[in-house]
Design a protein around this motif. Structure first.
Motif, short mmCIF file in Angstrom:
data_model
loop_
_atom_site.label_atom_id
_atom_site.label_comp_id
_atom_site.label_asym_id
_atom_site.label_seq_id
_atom_site.Cartn_x
_atom_site.Cartn_y
_atom_site.Cartn_z
N LEU A 46 0.87 -1.18 0.00
CA LEU A 46 0.00 0.00 0.00
C LEU A 46 0.90 1.23 0.00
O LEU A 46 2.03 1.18 0.52
CB LEU A 46 -0.88 0.03 1.26
N LYS A 47 0.42 2.30 -0.56
CA LYS A 47 1.25 3.50 -0.62
C LYS A 47 1.42 4.07 0.79
O LYS A 47 0.46 4.18 1.53
CB LYS A 47 0.56 4.53 -1.52
N TYR A 48 2.64 4.36 1.14
CA TYR A 48 2.87 4.99 2.43
C TYR A 48 3.38 6.42 2.23
O TYR A 48 3.94 6.75 1.18
CB TYR A 48 3.85 4.18 3.29
N LYS A 49 3.15 7.24 3.24
CA LYS A 49 3.53 8.64 3.18
C LYS A 49 5.05 8.74 3.28
O LYS A 49 5.64 8.26 4.27
CB LYS A 49 2.87 9.34 4.37
N THR A 50 5.69 9.32 2.30
CA THR A 50 7.14 9.44 2.39
C THR A 50 7.50 10.67 3.22
O THR A 50 6.78 11.67 3.22
CB THR A 50 7.81 9.56 1.01
N VAL A 51 8.59 10.56 3.90
CA VAL A 51 9.02 11.63 4.79
C VAL A 51 10.40 12.07 4.33
O VAL A 51 11.25 11.23 4.01
CB VAL A 51 9.08 11.11 6.24
N LEU A 80 5.18 -10.06 -1.92
CA LEU A 80 3.92 -9.55 -2.49
C LEU A 80 4.10 -8.16 -3.09
O LEU A 80 3.14 -7.57 -3.60
CB LEU A 80 2.83 -9.51 -1.42
N GLY A 81 5.32 -7.63 -3.00
CA GLY A 81 5.59 -6.36 -3.67
C GLY A 81 5.91 -5.18 -2.77
O GLY A 81 6.18 -4.08 -3.25
N ILE A 82 5.89 -5.40 -1.48
CA ILE A 82 6.22 -4.27 -0.59
C ILE A 82 7.71 -3.97 -0.67
O ILE A 82 8.54 -4.88 -0.63
CB ILE A 82 5.83 -4.62 0.87
N PHE A 83 8.06 -2.71 -0.83
CA PHE A 83 9.40 -2.23 -0.50
C PHE A 83 9.22 -0.87 0.15
O PHE A 83 8.73 0.08 -0.48
CB PHE A 83 10.35 -2.12 -1.70
N ALA A 84 9.60 -0.77 1.38
CA ALA A 84 9.45 0.47 2.14
C ALA A 84 10.80 0.82 2.75
O ALA A 84 11.50 -0.07 3.26
CB ALA A 84 8.39 0.30 3.22
N TYR A 85 11.16 2.08 2.69
CA TYR A 85 12.48 2.52 3.19
C TYR A 85 12.31 3.83 3.95
O TYR A 85 11.57 4.71 3.52
CB TYR A 85 13.44 2.73 2.03
N HIS A 86 13.01 3.92 5.06
CA HIS A 86 13.02 5.18 5.81
C HIS A 86 14.35 5.31 6.55
O HIS A 86 14.91 4.33 7.01
CB HIS A 86 11.86 5.21 6.82
N ALA A 87 14.84 6.54 6.61
CA ALA A 87 16.07 6.82 7.36
C ALA A 87 15.82 7.98 8.30
O ALA A 87 15.01 8.87 7.99
CB ALA A 87 17.21 7.15 6.40
N GLY A 88 16.48 7.97 9.40
CA GLY A 88 16.30 9.07 10.36
C GLY A 88 17.48 9.16 11.31
O GLY A 88 18.36 8.27 11.34
N PHE A 93 9.88 12.02 15.74
CA PHE A 93 10.62 11.55 14.57
C PHE A 93 9.65 10.65 13.81
O PHE A 93 9.21 9.63 14.35
CB PHE A 93 11.86 10.76 14.97
N PRO A 94 9.31 10.99 12.59
CA PRO A 94 8.25 10.24 11.90
C PRO A 94 8.62 8.80 11.60
O PRO A 94 9.80 8.47 11.44
CB PRO A 94 8.05 11.03 10.61
N MET A 95 7.59 7.96 11.56
CA MET A 95 7.76 6.56 11.18
C MET A 95 6.64 6.25 10.19
O MET A 95 5.49 6.08 10.59
CB MET A 95 7.66 5.68 12.42
N PRO A 96 6.95 6.23 8.88
CA PRO A 96 5.86 6.15 7.89
C PRO A 96 5.22 4.78 7.75
O PRO A 96 4.13 4.67 7.20
CB PRO A 96 6.55 6.56 6.58
N PHE A 97 5.89 3.72 8.22
CA PHE A 97 5.32 2.37 8.07
C PHE A 97 5.77 1.52 9.25
O PHE A 97 6.71 1.88 9.97
CB PHE A 97 5.77 1.74 6.74
N HIS A 138 3.67 -1.91 6.40
CA HIS A 138 2.30 -1.41 6.25
C HIS A 138 2.25 0.07 6.68
O HIS A 138 2.83 0.43 7.70
CB HIS A 138 1.33 -2.24 7.11
N PRO A 139 1.54 0.92 5.91
CA PRO A 139 1.53 2.36 6.23
C PRO A 139 0.97 2.64 7.62
O PRO A 139 0.01 2.00 8.06
CB PRO A 139 0.60 2.96 5.16
N LYS A 140 1.55 3.63 8.25
CA LYS A 140 1.02 4.12 9.53
C LYS A 140 0.15 5.33 9.28
O LYS A 140 0.27 5.99 8.24
CB LYS A 140 2.17 4.50 10.47
N ARG A 141 -0.71 5.62 10.24
CA ARG A 141 -1.55 6.81 10.15
C ARG A 141 -1.88 7.28 11.57
O ARG A 141 -1.64 6.55 12.54
CB ARG A 141 -2.84 6.51 9.39
#
Lengths: 494, 444
Positions: B103-108, B155-163, B276-280, B285-288
């Motif tokens: 699912l699309k997650y909010k990029t930070v 299943l196609g997820i690739f999510a990346y975040h750095a902080g 400090f944001p955590m988008p997934f 899975h996306p956070k909200r």
């Protein structure tokens, strides 16, 4: 690998005062079942190294998983850069004691390698034990857990020490939770928070016989739902050895850490009421209280050959005949103590360990033990039955449920899973939600009877937290049931 | 730092090696520096880096997890094989359905800051100098943490975040008192060492010569650090789908019901300006933003993919790394601010205690959510709206629901509080609570 540690050490510039290198390989297996289904099945491996450098009287430490030549060079450079940053604000010099170089090997003696036992067998045992706890529909959760760890450590230091060690430890346990309305109760076997853990092989798991004990665990959880609440008042208290182990851990083990007593852990874990001027004089406990730090106890979770500064495993009296006798120490803290207390002239008693390759070695409990009754200065070797028969009114508590202690290790409060009332020397009704509270030296001075070696067990505490960044260490505590007079019991009602 | 492309390449290699029905890989990169000080000098100064690779393999409904920190080809192959081997030993988990779909997650925006050893040492030195000038001793830690997380699945997820974060905390110790202060920010330049030092020194001065005080029931002003320490256990044992559905949570069977006072709204917001944001989550899975409790009424609880599918609920993005035996846990939860300043709140206290921090908090009964612990580093008696004197520390035994049903007022702002190693920020306001149970005292 020891050769590789030597090679890394050889790259450290010769202008340093001292340096050591540790390469560590850690492997673990964890299984957790819940309600008869495997909830977690994990195999982990981690490998890396660290370089600790003492230069111009200050420490620098760097660690990495990158064992390439460029990775090693960068790690050494980082450790040296750190010493330079510390040096600018130095106020005192770090001095090491004069432990001589050690060349040695150590391997935990085990009968059955836990990593070689077929996985199917482990899973079957745990699932069977898990399910066997479900003796009633009031059991809402049944769980079983197993863990095995192997740590290979290779140590090389500029003083000439060369050590390789393999430590293996294994553990297992079961737990049942029962709910009825708003009431929630749980029971564990053989101990709460991951069962029993020792530096032994799979033979420990077989000896625990989880399946055999499971129905009783489930039944006690159910029975606790309708048990009477533990009464409040000042009563005699008999602690089962699994609870006494944690009492020792919190009120003695942490209190005798010399880094704490010197203020080096003040910012996080706190300090200790056992300040250096109390050495050799302070009446910590009653005359039958003898506490030791013993890294040589067979099977103890804090048993090893050498600590992470290359100091051989030792047995040290911390409290002898009730008097505070020693701390658990490191090579750089004993020299500080020499300056503060001129009577103290001992070298490190070898208690320094790091939880992984990426962590700084620091003072950690080994096996902190209450010596059993019937031995040198410990009074009569009581049997638990005799101790209960000798108690007119009191409470017998078993298996820890909650623990908390202030940051100087004075005011503690413990809760246990279960208790029984003792009336006229007889064990009577089961009691729920038992708690007790005290002040450490008052509590230990009220100890008047300790059971003998036949009932003495080295309990493992695999979840001891300390330091920044946090390090979770595995420690052991030898204990047999003991009695304490006039303790505040039933301090919480719910 | 490995960067998004390198981690994607490692993740793709792992997925390529797997023949399982479904596969997930979690990559965690850490680069940390920590300068610790005590007795007015630096005593531990260190840096470390690591790359953790954890692989979850699904064979039908059988699950196995293996991890390593080597990413050469043979190590990656081995870790995949090991996870598959473990899965093959399993019985089916009838409640498992699938890893999450992409699912699309909010990029930070990436915002990485490395602090130098000298910057950390300089911040520490500022604190030490202030403490020395007041004839106190300072201890504490100044940490710089840089982290990357990447999650991929078949299943196609690739999510990346750095902080990254910088976190300076200190306890300043006097003859018979102590004071705590901390600051946390993205960069060392934003960390205000002067204010940290001043606050801790002032607390130490104010809490000198503490008086004895009888335990009992008191009104309390809990400062943000203390509120955060109390609420930590609610995070774990409260809105957690695993515990909720086991009926072991205080909140079990209370959806839509009043659980706390009207003035309590509990929000989990991984994108709040102050955190400090955590988008997934750790499954990608996306956070909200979620409101768990609104004006005292329970509205939602936290789910991950496993418990969402099992109980027919929406996945709220609260998975922890597999294998997770704790259940889904909110990591960015806070109490919505009120409308009074800290000073106004103190003025409303007739006779009570101001508590700077709690210490060694433990749960006595997870279902009742009652906790015990000590006060630490500055406890003060308030009488008729004024702080009158410091008092010795006390032990409390307190029900969290009782506390949240007796909140008199809530501060009009949130304070940032770093987790121990700085990688997460919690938010908390000061609370005025009408009744708090202190059961015994200690000797200092």
């Amino acid at each position: 690998m020891l050769k590789q540690a030597e090679e890394i050490l050889s790259k450290v510039p010769s202008q340093v005062d001292y340096a050591d290198v540790r390469i560590v390989q850690q492997d673990s297996e964890d299984i957790a079942t819940k309600d008869g289904v495997v909830e977690a099945l994990e195999s982990s491996s981690s490998q890396g190294y660290n370089i600790r450098i003492l230069k111009n009287g200050v420490w620098g430490f760097a660690a990495s998983h990158d064992m390439s030549e460029t990775g090693i060079d960068a790690t050494i450079k980082k450790a040296l850069t750190i010493t330079e940053a510390s040096l600018k604000h130095k106020t005192t010099d770090v001095c090491l004691d004069d432990w001589e170089a050690v060349k040695g090997t150590y391997k935990t003696p085990i009968k059955e390698d836990p990593f070689q036992v077929p996985m199917e067998e482990k899973l079957q045992l745990l699932i069977e034990a898990d399910k066997a706890q479900r003796v009633s529909d009031k059991i809402v959760v049944s769980q079983a857990s197993y863990q095995a760890n192997r740590e290979r450590k290779y140590f090389a230091a500029t003083n000439g020490s060369r050590i390789d060690q393999e430590i293996i430890w294994t553990g297992a346990g079961i737990e049942a939770s029962a709910v009825e309305g708003t009431e929630f109760q749980n029971r564990s076997y053989p101990n709460s928070f991951r069962g029993q853990n020792q530096t032994r092989g799979f033979e420990l798991v077989r000896e625990l016989d989880l399946v055999q004990h499971a129905p009783q665990v489930g039944q006690e959880a159910v029975n606790l739902l309708t048990a009477d609440i533990c009464p409040s008042g000042e009563f005699d208290l008999i602690l089962d050895s699994n609870q006494l182990a944690l009492q020792i851990h919190e009120s003695c083990g942490h209190a005798v850490e010399l880094d704490r007593a010197l203020g080096y852990e003040a910012s996080y874990a706190g300090t200790s009421f056992l300040t250096p001027e109390k050495l050799f004089e302070f009446q910590y406990g009653s005359p039958i209280v003898n506490l030791t730090a013993d890294a040589t106890v067979p099977g103890g979770l804090g048993t090893f050959g050498y600590d992470d500064e290359g100091v051989p495993a030792q047995r040290t009296y911390l409290v002898k005949n009730g008097i505070f006798e020693d701390y658990i120490t490191s090579r750089d803290t004993v020299t500080k103590l020499h300056e503060i207390n001129k009577q103290y002239n001992r070298k490190s008693n070898g208690t320094v360990r790091a939880s992984s390759w990426s962590r700084l070695p620091m003072i950690r409990m080994t096996n902190i033990n209450l010596e059993p009754g019937g031995e040198d200065g410990t009074g009569k070797a009581w049997k638990l039955d005799e101790l209960i028969a000798d108690t007119e009114y009191g409470i017998f508590m078993s298996t820890n449920r909650s623990w908390s202690i202030d940051d100087k290790r004075y005011n503690f409060q413990f809760g246990t899973e279960i208790a029984w009332e003792i009336k006229n020397g007889t064990l009577g009704r089961m009691l729920k939600n038992p708690t007790y509270q005290g002040i450490t030296p008052q509590f230990w001075n009220s100890c008047d009877a300790i059971c003998g070696r036949d009932e003495w067990t080295v309990w493992g505490t695999p979840n001891c937290g300390k330091g920044q960044p946090s390090q979770v260490m595995y420690t052991g505590h030898g204990a047999s049931p003991a009695r304490f007079r006039n303790v505040k019991i039933g301090v919480v009602k719910w | 730092m490995y960067g998004k492309q390198k981690l994607k390449q490692i993740a793709e290699n792992v997925l390529k090696f797997s023949k399982a029905d479904q596969t997930e890989v979690l990559l965690s990169v850490s680069g940390n520096s920590l300068t610790r000080f005590a007795n007015n000098e630096i005593h531990q100064n260190m840096a470390w880096q690591n790359l953790g690779i954890s692989v979850r393999v699904i064979l039908g409904k059988k699950i196995g997890v293996a991890s390593t920190n080597s990413f050469d080809e043979s190590s990656l192959k081995h870790v995949v094989e090991r996870a598959a081997e473990l899965a093959s030993f399993q019985e089916d988990d009838p409640n498992f359905e699938s890893l999450p779909e992409p699912l699309k997650y909010k990029t930070v925006e990436q915002d990485i800051a490395f602090a130098t050893e000298e910057e950390l040492a300089r911040g520490v030195f500022t604190v030490i100098q202030k403490a020395k000038a007041a004839h106190f001793t300072a201890s504490g830690a100044y940490a710089n943490d840089v982290s990357e997380i990447a999650v991929a699945n078949s299943l196609g997820i690739f999510a990346y975040h750095a902080g990254s974060s910088c976190n300076l905390s200190t306890i300043v110790i006097g003859k018979n008192s102590s004071g705590f202060a901390a600051d946390v920010a993205r960069t060392a330049k934003e960390v205000d060492a002067e204010t940290v030092a001043k606050t801790a020194v002032n607390k130490t001065q104010e809490s000198a010569d503490p008086a004895d005080i009888e335990p009992g029931e008191y009104e309390v002003i809990l400062e943000p650090q203390a509120v955060s320490e109390m609420m930590a256990f609610f995070q774990w044992y409260g809105p957690n789908a695993r515990i909720y559905h086991e009926k072991s949570s205080y909140l079990s069977d209370k959806m839509g019901q009043k659980v706390f006072g009207d003035n309590i709204t509990l929000i989990d917001d991984p994108f709040h300006d102050l955190v400090f944001p955590m988008p997934f989550d750790y499954e990608g899975h996306p956070k909200r933003k979620i409101v768990f409790v609104e004006k005292g009424v329970l509205k939602e609880i936290a789910y991950d993919s496993y418990y969402a599918k099992r109980y027919g609920a929406e996945n709220t993005g609260h998975a922890l790394p597999a294998p997770n035996t704790l259940g889904p846990i909110p990591l960015h939860m806070y109490i919505e601010p009120g409308n009074m300043s800290r000073e106004q709140m103190i003025k409303k206290v007739k006779k009570g205690l101001l508590v700077t921090r709690l210490w060694y908090v433990r749960v006595l009964n997870p279902k009742a959510l009652n906790i015990t612990g000590m006060t630490r580093d500055g406890t003060f008696l308030i009488e008729d709206g004024k702080i009158v004197k410091p008092v010795k520390n006390l032990r409390f035994n307190q029900s969290i629901p009782d506390a949240l049903n007796n909140v008199v007022s809530i501060e009009n702002k949130l304070t940032q509080l770093a987790s121990f190693e700085g990688e997460l920020i919690g938010l908390a306001p000061t609370l005025h609570i009408a009744k708090w149970q202190f059961s015994s005292g200690t000797l200092f």
